[in-house]
Enzyme design. Structure first.
Site, short mmCIF file in Angstrom:
data_model
loop_
_atom_site.label_atom_id
_atom_site.label_comp_id
_atom_site.label_asym_id
_atom_site.label_seq_id
_atom_site.Cartn_x
_atom_site.Cartn_y
_atom_site.Cartn_z
N ASP A 1 -0.59 -2.27 6.56
CA ASP A 1 0.07 -1.07 6.04
C ASP A 1 -0.33 -0.89 4.58
OD1 ASP A 1 1.63 -2.84 4.53
OD2 ASP A 1 3.35 -2.71 5.88
N SER A 2 0.23 0.13 3.94
CA SER A 2 -0.19 0.43 2.57
C SER A 2 0.12 -0.70 1.60
CB SER A 2 0.45 1.74 2.09
OG SER A 2 1.86 1.64 2.15
#
Length: 80
Positions: free
Chosen positions: A38-39
């Site tokens: 994920d980010s």
């Protein structure tokens, strides 16, 4: 440092962070689709790259790094 040496170090970082076997990581490995990053994972990975290789990676450049090969190429072309 050669691209192969960079690739090996990046594989080590990814194997530690994403609990994936080093032999499953190729230059085509995509961080989001293959490693389910994920980010936050990606930001942490970019910070580790900066620490490991002494490279400054802008946010704009970081957004372009989608695969292991992208990371290797970026580090190889921005070595001190």
């Amino acid at each position: 440092m050669t691209e192969q040496e960079i690739f090996t170090k990046i594989k080590d970082i990814l194997a530690d962070n994403f609990e994936v076997s080093k032999d499953k990581i190729t230059e085509e490995t995509n961080f989001t689709t293959d490693l389910d990053a994920d980010s936050i994972d990606l930001v942490e990975f970019i910070l580790q790259l900066e620490d490991e290789f002494g490279a400054e990676i802008s946010d704009e450049d970081a957004e372009k790094i989608k695969t292991v090969g992208d990371a290797v190429s970026y580090i190889a072309s921005h070595q001190n």
